[in-house]
Structure formats: structure tokens, C-alpha cells
Design a protein around this motif. Structure first.
Motif, short mmCIF file in Angstrom:
data_model
loop_
_atom_site.label_atom_id
_atom_site.label_comp_id
_atom_site.label_asym_id
_atom_site.label_seq_id
_atom_site.Cartn_x
_atom_site.Cartn_y
_atom_site.Cartn_z
N LYS A 86 -9.73 -6.16 0.21
CA LYS A 86 -8.98 -7.21 0.51
C LYS A 86 -7.81 -7.00 0.07
O LYS A 86 -7.61 -6.23 -0.85
CB LYS A 86 -9.75 -8.53 -0.18
CG LYS A 86 -11.01 -9.07 0.65
CD LYS A 86 -10.98 -10.55 0.54
CE LYS A 86 -11.77 -11.36 1.58
NZ LYS A 86 -13.00 -10.48 1.98
N ASP A 87 -6.68 -7.92 0.25
CA ASP A 87 -5.34 -7.89 -0.27
C ASP A 87 -5.70 -8.31 -1.92
O ASP A 87 -5.93 -9.31 -1.89
CB ASP A 87 -4.47 -8.85 0.40
CG ASP A 87 -3.02 -8.61 -0.07
OD1 ASP A 87 -2.79 -7.63 -1.03
OD2 ASP A 87 -2.19 -9.39 0.48
N ILE A 88 -5.47 -7.24 -2.71
CA ILE A 88 -5.61 -7.84 -4.10
C ILE A 88 -4.56 -7.85 -4.94
O ILE A 88 -3.66 -7.17 -4.86
CB ILE A 88 -6.93 -7.17 -4.76
CG1 ILE A 88 -6.70 -5.68 -4.72
CG2 ILE A 88 -8.21 -7.64 -4.06
CD1 ILE A 88 -7.72 -4.72 -5.04
N GLY A 107 -1.32 0.20 2.48
CA GLY A 107 -1.68 -1.10 3.24
C GLY A 107 -2.31 -2.26 2.26
O GLY A 107 -2.58 -2.05 1.19
N SER A 108 -2.39 -3.41 2.81
CA SER A 108 -2.76 -4.47 1.75
C SER A 108 -4.02 -4.46 1.51
O SER A 108 -4.61 -4.95 0.30
CB SER A 108 -2.43 -5.70 2.43
OG SER A 108 -0.96 -5.77 2.53
N ASP A 109 -5.05 -3.99 2.30
CA ASP A 109 -6.42 -4.17 1.83
C ASP A 109 -7.04 -3.12 1.21
O ASP A 109 -7.24 -1.92 1.44
CB ASP A 109 -7.45 -4.25 3.36
CG ASP A 109 -7.20 -5.34 4.11
OD1 ASP A 109 -6.84 -6.43 3.58
OD2 ASP A 109 -7.39 -5.50 5.28
N ASN A 110 -7.36 -3.45 -0.16
CA ASN A 110 -7.69 -2.45 -1.13
C ASN A 110 -8.87 -2.92 -1.87
O ASN A 110 -9.46 -4.05 -1.59
CB ASN A 110 -6.55 -2.26 -2.09
CG ASN A 110 -5.17 -1.62 -1.55
OD1 ASN A 110 -4.30 -1.66 -2.40
ND2 ASN A 110 -5.25 -1.18 -0.60
N SER A 111 -9.54 -1.82 -2.63
CA SER A 111 -10.71 -2.51 -3.53
C SER A 111 -10.46 -1.90 -5.05
O SER A 111 -9.66 -1.04 -4.99
CB SER A 111 -12.00 -1.63 -3.09
OG SER A 111 -12.30 -1.95 -1.77
N PHE A 112 -11.18 -2.45 -5.92
CA PHE A 112 -10.80 -2.25 -7.12
C PHE A 112 -12.17 -1.49 -7.75
O PHE A 112 -13.34 -2.11 -7.42
CB PHE A 112 -10.85 -3.35 -8.07
CG PHE A 112 -10.45 -3.30 -9.43
CD1 PHE A 112 -9.19 -2.66 -10.19
CD2 PHE A 112 -11.31 -3.50 -10.27
CE1 PHE A 112 -8.94 -2.56 -11.42
CE2 PHE A 112 -11.24 -3.35 -11.95
CZ PHE A 112 -9.99 -2.76 -12.31
N PRO A 142 -10.06 1.71 1.07
CA PRO A 142 -11.31 2.36 1.37
C PRO A 142 -11.35 2.92 2.61
O PRO A 142 -11.97 3.70 2.97
CB PRO A 142 -12.30 1.10 1.03
CG PRO A 142 -11.48 -0.25 0.93
CD PRO A 142 -10.11 0.28 0.65
N SER A 143 -10.21 2.57 3.43
CA SER A 143 -10.20 3.09 4.76
C SER A 143 -9.24 4.19 5.00
O SER A 143 -8.89 4.53 6.17
CB SER A 143 -9.90 2.10 5.80
OG SER A 143 -9.01 1.17 5.26
#
Ligand code: NAG
Ligand code: NAG
Length: 728
Positions: free
Chosen positions: A664-666, A527-532, A584-585
Motif C-alpha cells: 500500500k502507499d505507506i 512508485g507508491s505501493d510499498n511494504s514494510f 514488492p512488485s
């Protein structure tokens, strides 16, 4: 002598015409190296004699007539513009009074919004097809958006105040001929002892160095003697630089700083096998190829969707990026579900600064994608040498400067690679009493393209592994850009540093330079919402309560990047870190966030002064890793209009906003760098030097995803008996 020189000039002209014929007319190629009997087999196994000729929709034997693509239709929202669509753009604009005389620097698909593409599923109707056009009309740049379904212009915006579009092939060719219109130029060449018939010239982007260069599209031209060699790059007419107005082709200035520098002779510059063969033969190894008794295991659906093992992705050629991989997904072996890994990956920009500040060299600070078009420079691949047997070849369909579509055939190849490597293994020592030997061979899928940006050749590989890893590899080969000198031996030189490089041969210096290749990696992990997340290994002391005899150990410390500036990475050997893109989710069974890590390796840092004009334009190389929030207009790390740009639209400028990037989408940006101090082995042509980095699953799968793949079995691999002589 006169006659011979004239012949070589004619040969050069014919060469140019041939190149253009190939480029624009998609002329059938002669299969030069496609020797069917490469395998020296004498068994009855069908694949040993000649390779299997089962009708296979995947096979596009390069010896067959090149595809014309006139009946292609788009099947996927990301499919590139077809010939019909390009023709539609051309006829729409050529009947518009404003664009009648325009030159077209880019005509490509305007990709639909990401959310639209993500929602689309076959066989849904395609979202509206749009074309994005960059055109120049009487000195002005236009960015035009076209609705292809309605055949009408949606918008027409002016280009930026500074910076020009990518050159067209016509810009480059006409620039190399323009100096001949100047009598002074002819006189200068003759004064250097070179016959005008022996001249070949290169278009060299000027970079940007200040006010005097503004409001005019400029290019520099430097020339070489092609007498007695095809490798004219080794015979520079050193110190002679012609400054041209690229729009009017007017010669603005001729700078001659090389009067006393001899032109290196042609000795030992040849690299063509057909010519070298008679003098020198090196048959060190027997012919080699990999066997695929049942044929390759990948398929290409609807011209662009690649399916192999547990991978699926969309693949297309692009005039600027060369290769674009989209919607890469890997199948989870536990659930059978295809999981998102990367929405889009491509070569965003290259930066190649040379390390010689003198008159004829300081401006050589190329941005090969934004100035020359990395894809425009990708020539047809050579079957059996560029890519192995059973490779599938994909063409590029591009628009020329006049808007006419043309086919660049065999521009990308896709093949399975087996380098004899091991996927995983374990054997037991007899001391355990267990007799275990479990080994799995490693087979990968490679997507390859090779761009020849004038002298230099860049090979870019996207390699997919069944364990979920993606390796992105850049190989450098081709011919050095060299400098003429009066020196013929190191014993004449007191201070080697003043050479700006290495004496490679008599009168030839290989100038020190860097290569930076920056990749845009829009990761979408499940999915698009990722974290670094940066995971630092830090030295710790055991606490007294541990009662440990150890004095130190390493601990992994996680740091989630909140904003863009937290995610700018300069690699340090003594601050070892991992760089994870996580969702994260989404957690694994035991609660780790699913992720992929960017495995940084074999790169080089840029050491130029941040205020050096080329470095302002190449500021996207100031860090090896950057992370930005997704923004569809931030695709080109050096700016959309990189030619003569002043660096106001680079990744470094966007990231200054320090936007939030957590959950967020990153987009991750990775720069692979090379410092190149030339050596004699690089003369007259360079053995390939490669470097790579990886995107590797980290807690993405519940366990080893290739646990259940079978080992190789003898029965599945009929052996080719080599000729009796070879087995002795
Ligand atoms: C320069 O030389 C070329 C090649 O001989 C010739 O075609 C051209 O007309 C010459 N230019 C001038 C201005 O004399
Ligand atoms: C997207 O990028 C462009 C170019 O950098 C910028 O002008 C615009 O403000 C950005 N949009 C957002 C929402 O950040």
C-alpha cells in the motif's frame, strides 16, 4: 545604577523592535561575518584571492539586498504560497465580516492530492491553488479552505473541542509583556530584588494536565534578569510562574515558590565573541573553507527544484515543519531513469519533556513544532559559519498573525559538503603482485536549517549522497533551560537526585530532559505501493547434517508487516534488525525486491509513564518506528492542534486502528531521541551534540551506483598556497 538598568531595558526593547523589523519588513542585514578575505592566499589562482565572482544565477550572496519575493509566481504544484497569494487570502478574509478581526495562526498551501501532484509534469498548467488557513475569531478556531484562483472560501470548519493552533509570534510577544499589567507581579519582582527594567520574560506552553485547564487558551510566563549579561537564561527568577489567558492577556495566577532562591549572578555567562575576545583568545586553528574551483555542482530551478549529481527534489520552507523535502528522486546509473524514493519528508513534531515534577517545572513538556512553529523559530543563517562558502540560501515566505506576508531571509541553506571522507576504496597488498589503489572521495549535498526555539537551537540537516543514501541529522546547541538554587557547591548536597539535574555553576542547575524529533517519511520506492519488512537476525544452531564445528550462527528472517501494529518498532540491541521499505512488485535482475532501509541509530527511548499527561500528548514517541497507510490528513504526529491537546489526535491514536499496510502507499515515522543530563561543558552555551539516522538503498540498484565516478585529480584542484608563515 538606575540609569544603566534603564539602558539595558531600552536595549532589550530595541532588540525586540529590531527582531520584528527584520521579521516583518525584511530589512537588509548587515553581513557581520562575511569576511571576503577569509582565505589567506597569495597565488594567482582567482579563487584563492577572493571567491570567484562569475555571474552565477545560483549565487545569492548574502551581502546582496535580500530578495523581496513580490514578483514570485508558483511553478510547481507544491510551491509554497507566494506573497501575492498570501495577500489575496488576507484581502479576501479581511473583507469578510466573520474574519475581519481574526488572528491568523497559519496560512499555507493546501497541497493538491498526491495523485494530482504525481500526474503533473512541467509545463502542464498548475492544478487549482488552494490555501489552508487556521484562524481564531472571538475564542473560536476556524479551519478555512480557500480557492485562490476564484478567490473564494471553499469551506470553513470549526477546530477541535480540545487543542489550539500553533501560537503566532504576536501571541508569544504579547504574553511576555502581559504580566506587567499586574501590580502584584511588579511587587513580586521587586521583592526578589530585581529591577523591573532588568526583566525579560519567556512564553512557556502549558502542556495539558486536566479539567481546570480546559476551554481556555493558557500560557505560562517565567522571567529572568538580563542585568549584566545577554545570557539571561542563566539568571532565572526561580519559582515564579505567571499563568495567563492567552486570548485576553489576563493574569490568572501568580505562583511564587522561589522567595528564598537567589538569582544566579552573571559571572561567566557571556558567549558573544565580540565581548569575550578581549579577555580570552583561543586561535586553535587556521581559517578553513572548502574550495570549489568550478563552483558548486547543484542548481535550483524555478526557486524550489534542487538538482545535484544524481538527485532531484523539491525544497520549501514551512512555518511549522521548517523544511519540507518533496518528490526526492535518484537517477539510476544503468538506465538513466529518475526513480522515486520519497514523496515527502519533514520534521513532523518535537517533544521535549523536562524531568522535574515541581511547581515551576512540571509543565515544561514542549512540542516545538505544533506549539511554537519550528519554521517560525528558524532565524536567518549566518554565512560562512552556519553554512560554508558557495551555499545557496532559500527564504521562507510566511504570514504574520494579522495575515500580512513577510520574508524570513536565509532560512535554509543548500551546499555541497566534503568532509575529507571516502566514498569507496580498495588497495592491493604487494603479496598479490597487483598494484591497485582505487579511491573515490565522498561529496554530499546538505540542506540545512537552524531553529532557535527560545533558548535551544536545533540544527536539522538532510544530507544526500551519490550512492543513494539520505542522512537526516539533528544537532542540538544553544542554551540550557536552567533552574536557580541556593546551592553553590556539591559539598552542600546530600542527595544529588533531588537536584533533578547537575549543578553547573554557583546557584545554577541544568535540569535533565529529553528531546524527541519525529520525522514523517512518505516513502515511495519506485512508485507508491510499498511494504514494510522487518529482517531479524536470529541465532541458529547448525544442523547435524552440516557437520559443522560451529555451535551458532546468525540467520536473517524476513517478516512482512501486514498491519500498523506489526510495524511498531522498539529498538533492541539484542534483537538486531533491519527495516526495509520495499516495492514488492519491482525486482532486480536477480529477483530481489527493490527497497530502501531505515538505518536506525543513536536514538533514545522514552521512559515516561504512558499515562503521564505529557506522554499521552507525546505518545508518538512510544515507538522509534511506526508505519501508517498514507492519509493526507495525518501529517502532524502530535496532532494538527497540538497546543493544550489531550493526545486524542496523535500518531499513536491513528495507528490504533491497525490498518493494513502491505503493498500500500505507506508512511514511515522515525523518532530520533536524546536524553540530556547536563554537564558543566554545557554552560554557558552548549557545544553541538548530534545524532542521525539514514535512508539507505537496499537492492535498489543493480550494483554499486557510484562505481564509475572519477577520482580527484591534482589538475582539477589548484592549491591555495597558504601564507609563508603558516607553512613553516
Ligand atoms: C509594572 O512595571 C512596569 C515597568 O516599570 C510599568 O510599565 C507598569 O505600568 C507597572 N504595572 C503596574 C500595574 O503598575
Ligand atoms: C484519515 O485520517 C483522519 C484523521 O486521522 C481520519 O479521520 C480518517 O478516517 C482517515 N481516513 C482513512 C481512509 O483512514
Amino acid at each position: 545604577m538606575e540609569g544603566k538598568s534603564f539602558i539595558s531595558f531600552i536595549v532589550l526593547i530595541i532588540g525586540f523592535i529590531a527582531l520584528f523589523t527584520l521579521t516583518f519588513l525584511n530589512f537588509p542585514e548587515t553581513p557581520s561575518s562575511n569576511k571576503e578575505n577569509l582565505l589567506n592566499c597569495n597565488t594567482h589562482s582567482p579563487w584563492c584571492r577572493f571567491h570567484p565572482k562569475k555571474p552565477d544565477p545560483l549565487q545569492n550572496p548574502p551581502e546582496s539586498t535580500p530578495r523581496r519575493h513580490t514578483t514570485d509566481v508558483p511553478h510547481h504544484p507544491l510551491d509554497p504560497l507566494t506573497i501575492n497569494e498570501l495577500n489575496k487570502v488576507k484581502s479576501l478574509l479581511s473583507t469578510n465580516p466573520i474574519f475581519k478581526t481574526a488572528s491568523f495562526h497559519s496560512i499555507v498551501l493546501e497541497e493538491p492530492p498526491k495523485s494530482t501532484v504525481l500526474r503533473w509534469k512541467k509545463p502542464d498548467p498548475l492544478p487549482q491553488r488552494q490555501a489552508s488557513v487556521v484562524a481564531r475569531v472571538s475564542g473560536d478556531t476556524h479551519v478555512i479552505l480557500i480557492d485562490l484562483d476564484k478567490a473564494e472560501i471553499i469551506s470553513d470548519n470549526p477546530g477541535p473541542i480540545s487543542g489550539y493552533p500553533m501560537m503566532t509570534m504576536e501571541d508569544m510577544t504579547s504574553a511576555t509583556w502581559a504580566p506587567f499589567s499586574d501590580a502584584n507581579f511588579n511587587r513580586t519582582i521587586i521583592a526578589r530584588g530585581v529591577d523591573l527594567m532588568d526583566l525579560t520574560c519567556l512564553p512557556i506552553s502549558t502542556g495539558w494536565f486536566g479539567k481546570t485547564e480546559e476551554n481556555r487558551r493558557l500560557i505560562k510566563v517565567q522571567c529572568y534578569s538580563i542585568k549584566d549579561t545577554a545570557n539571561f537564561y542563566m539568571r532565572p527568577i526561580e519559582g515564579l510562574t505567571v499563568l495567563l489567558d492567552m486570548d485576553t492577556k489576563e493574569v490568572i495566577e501568580i505562583s511564587e515558590k522561589g522567595k528564598n532562591i537567589p538569582i544566579p549572578n552573571s559571572d561567566n555567562t557571556e558567549y558573544r565573541y565580540s565581548i569575550l575576545k578581549s579577555n580570552q583568545k583561543l586561535n586553535l586553528i587556521n581559517p578553513i573553507s572548502i574550495e570549489q574551483p568550478k563552483g558548486p555542482s547543484f542548481t535550483i530551478e524555478d526557486n524550489h527544484l534542487v538538482k545535484w549529481a544524481n538527485w532531484e527534489f523539491h525544497l520549501k520552507a514551512d512555518p511549522r515543519a521548517a523544511v519540507i523535502i518533496s518528490q526526492a528522486k535518484v537517477r539510476d546509473p544503468e538506465t538513466g531513469v529518475l526513480r522515486d524514493v520519497m514523496y515527502k519528508g519533514f520534521t513532523s513534531e518535537l517533544f521535549v519533556p523536562y524531568m522535574d515534577p515541581t511547581d515551576a517545572w512540571y509543565f515544561k513538556t514542549y512540542m516545538d513544532a505544533g506549539e511554537y512553529g519550528f519554521g517560525l523559530q528558524a532565524m536567518p543563517l549566518d554565512p560562512l559559519n552556519d553554512c560554508p562558502r558557495n551555499a545557496y540560501y532559500m527564504d521562507g515566505v510566511f504570514a504574520a498573525g494579522d495575515g500580512m506576508p513577510y520574508v524570513r531571509s536565509n532560512m535554509i541553506c543548500v551546499f555541497e559538503s566534503y568532509a575529507g571522507d571516502i566514498g569507496w576504496r580498495h588497495s592491493e597488498s604487494p603479496i598479490t603482485g597487483l598494484e591497485i589503489k582505487e579511491v573515490r572521495p565522498k561529496v554530499t549535498l546538505v540542506v540545512r536549517m537552524a531553529a532557535s526555539v527560545a533558548n535551544y537551537d536545533y540544527i536539522v540537516d538532510w544530507e544526500f549522497q551519490t550512492d543513494g543514501l539520505i542522512r537526516i541529522k539533528v544537532g542540538l546547541s544553544g542554551i540550557l533551560m536552567v533552574k536557580g538554587t541556593s546551592y553553590i557547591n556539591m559539598n552542600q548536597i546530600n542527595n544529588q537526585e533531588n537536584l533533578y539535574g547537575t549543578l553547573l555553576s554557583e546557584n545554577v542547575i541544568g535540569v535533565i530532559h529529553d528531546h524527541y524529533v519525529t520525522f514523517h517519511l512518505d516513502m515511495d520506492i519506485d512508485g507508491s505501493d510499498n511494504s514494510f519488512v522487518k529482517i531479524h537476525l536470529k541465532r541458529e544452531k547448525p544442523s547435524p547434517s552440516d557437520q559443522s564445528p560451529r555451535r551458532s550462527y546468525l540467520k536473517a528472517i524476513r517478516e512482512v508487516a501486514k498491519t500498523e501494529k506489526d510495524a511498531q518498532v522498539k529498538l533492541k540491541l539484542y534483537d538486531p534488525s533491519e527495516f526495509h521499505v520495499i516495492n514488492p512488485s519491482k525486482k532486480t535482475r536477480v529477483g530481489n525486491p527493490v527497497g530502501y532501509k531505515v538505518v536506525a541509530a543513536g536514538t533514545a527511548a522514552n521512559l515516561l509513564d504512558l499515562d503521564d499527561p505529557p506522554q499521552k500528548r507525546g505518545a508518538f514517541t512510544n515507538n522509534q518506528i511506526w508505519v501508517t497507510p498514507y492519509n493526507r490528513s495525518e501529517q502532524w504526529a502530535g496532532g494538527l492542534f497540538a497546543y493544550q491537546s489531550q493526545g486524542e489526535d496523535t500518531l499513536a491514536v491513528w495507528a490504533e486502528r491497525d490498518r493494513e499496510i502491505e503493498d500500500k502507499d505507506i508512511v514511515v515515522w522515525y523518532t530520533l531521541g536524546f536524553h540530556h543530563i547536563p554537564c558543566q561543558e554545557d554552560f554557558p552555551i552548549m557545544p553541538t551534540v548530534s545524532s542521525s539516522f539514514e535512508l539507505k538503498p537496499v537492492n535498489f540498484f543493480e550494483r554499486n551506483p557510484i562505481l564509475r565516478i572519477p577520482p580527484n585529480a591534482k589538475e582539477d584542484l589548484p592549491t591555495c598556497k597558504a601564507a609563508a608563515k603558516a607553512t613553516n
